[in-house]
Design a protein around this motif. Structure first.
Motif, PDB file in Angstrom:
ATOM      1  N   GLN A  80      35.293  47.629  -6.198  1.00 27.14           N
ATOM      2  CA  GLN A  80      34.871  48.890  -5.591  1.00 27.14           C
ATOM      3  C   GLN A  80      34.332  48.661  -4.178  1.00 27.14           C
ATOM      4  OE1 GLN A  80      35.266  51.528  -7.708  1.00 27.14           O
ATOM      5  NE2 GLN A  80      34.048  53.221  -6.920  1.00 27.14           N
ATOM      6  N   LYS A  81      33.519  47.622  -4.036  1.00 29.35           N
ATOM      7  CA  LYS A  81      32.931  47.314  -2.735  1.00 29.35           C
ATOM      8  C   LYS A  81      34.000  46.920  -1.724  1.00 29.35           C
ATOM      9  CE  LYS A  81      29.252  44.471  -0.659  1.00 29.35           C
ATOM     10  NZ  LYS A  81      30.028  43.813   0.394  1.00 29.35           N
ATOM     11  N   GLU A  82      34.934  46.065  -2.153  1.00 26.64           N
ATOM     12  CA  GLU A  82      36.009  45.633  -1.250  1.00 26.64           C
ATOM     13  C   GLU A  82      36.861  46.808  -0.807  1.00 26.64           C
ATOM     14  OE1 GLU A  82      37.039  42.752   0.122  1.00 26.64           O
ATOM     15  OE2 GLU A  82      35.391  41.536  -0.665  1.00 26.64           O
ATOM     16  N   LEU A  83      37.175  47.700  -1.734  1.00 24.46           N
ATOM     17  CA  LEU A  83      38.023  48.842  -1.397  1.00 24.46           C
ATOM     18  C   LEU A  83      37.300  49.835  -0.494  1.00 24.46           C
ATOM     19  CD1 LEU A  83      39.807  49.457  -4.822  1.00 24.46           C
ATOM     20  CD2 LEU A  83      40.846  48.610  -2.711  1.00 24.46           C
ATOM     21  N   GLU A  84      36.015  50.021  -0.729  1.00 21.82           N
ATOM     22  CA  GLU A  84      35.247  50.925   0.122  1.00 21.82           C
ATOM     23  C   GLU A  84      35.187  50.414   1.555  1.00 21.82           C
ATOM     24  OE1 GLU A  84      31.485  51.246  -1.798  1.00 21.82           O
ATOM     25  OE2 GLU A  84      32.142  52.822  -3.174  1.00 21.82           O
TER      26      GLU A  84
END
Length: 211
Positions: A80-84
């Protein structure tokens, strides 16, 4: 054409995040279970579309159920963090503008086997929140894709929906749910049978199918 609504898959249909997700998952694997094999984008393509618990069973068979659950949770948080934070274009060509055009004529929905929060992230990253009428996922209901399709159909009183996906699992879910399957042939997989409603090689081709 005889459908009154479209339900969309995500991975392999709307976008391809496998390179970004592999990076995020491998960081968690190396930190918490360094003896495990890391994953690649190609490996993830064979798993995306399956319920999250099945993915954990397939990728981390040597771990206990508790360890699988914990690692999968960490992987999803990292993902989630990488995609955000990602700035690269991950969405397939013509997806956003086609959804906008479709939504003016028929309601558009999303059903995925993903974790909680993933659909919301996809909509936010692509700025399509207002074009999606409703959505459902495995993470929220713990139900299979066919059951979640049925939930969306019932909840929105859909009479003649069609589902757009890219894998054999999507095809099987549609068969169980009694919903016509449109195969996105540019995605991650291929249905074993050619008994699908339609085939598209570009997302924009949906505009030629809708009423």
């Amino acid at each position: 054409m005889t459908f009154d609504s479209l339900i969309l898959d995500i991975d392999g249909t709307l976008w391809n995040t496998t390179e970004v997700v592999a990076t995020a998952w491998n960081a968690q694997i190396k930190e918490h279970f360094p003896n495990l094999k890391t994953v690649t984008a190609d490996i993830l393509k064979t798993q995306f579309g399956k319920p999250m618990n099945i993915i954990a069973d397939n990728l981390f068979p040597s771990l206990s159920q508790e360890q699988k659950d914990e690692l999968l949770k960490l992987c999803c948080i990292g993902e989630q963090k990488e995609l955000e934070e990602n700035k690269e274009k991950l969405t397939y060509p013509n997806v956003v503008k086609t959804i906008k055009k479709l939504s003016k004529k028929i309601p558009v929905f999303i059903v995925s086997n993903c974790q909680t929060g993933y659909i919301e992230l996809v909509m936010k990253k692509n700025k399509i929140e207002k074009y999606i009428t409703d959505y459902e996922c495995f993470g929220d209901t713990r139900l299979g894709k066919d059951e979640n399709i049925a939930l969306v159909v019932k909840r929105n009183n859909l009479q003649k929906p069609a589902y757009v996906g890219d894998t054999q699992g999507d095809y099987e879910a549609c068969k169980k749910a009694g919903v016509p399957f449109i195969w996105a042939s540019y995605g991650f997989g291929k249905p074993e049978s050619e008994d699908y409603f339609a085939k598209i090689s570009d997302f924009s081709e949906l505009l030629k199918l809708e009423p």
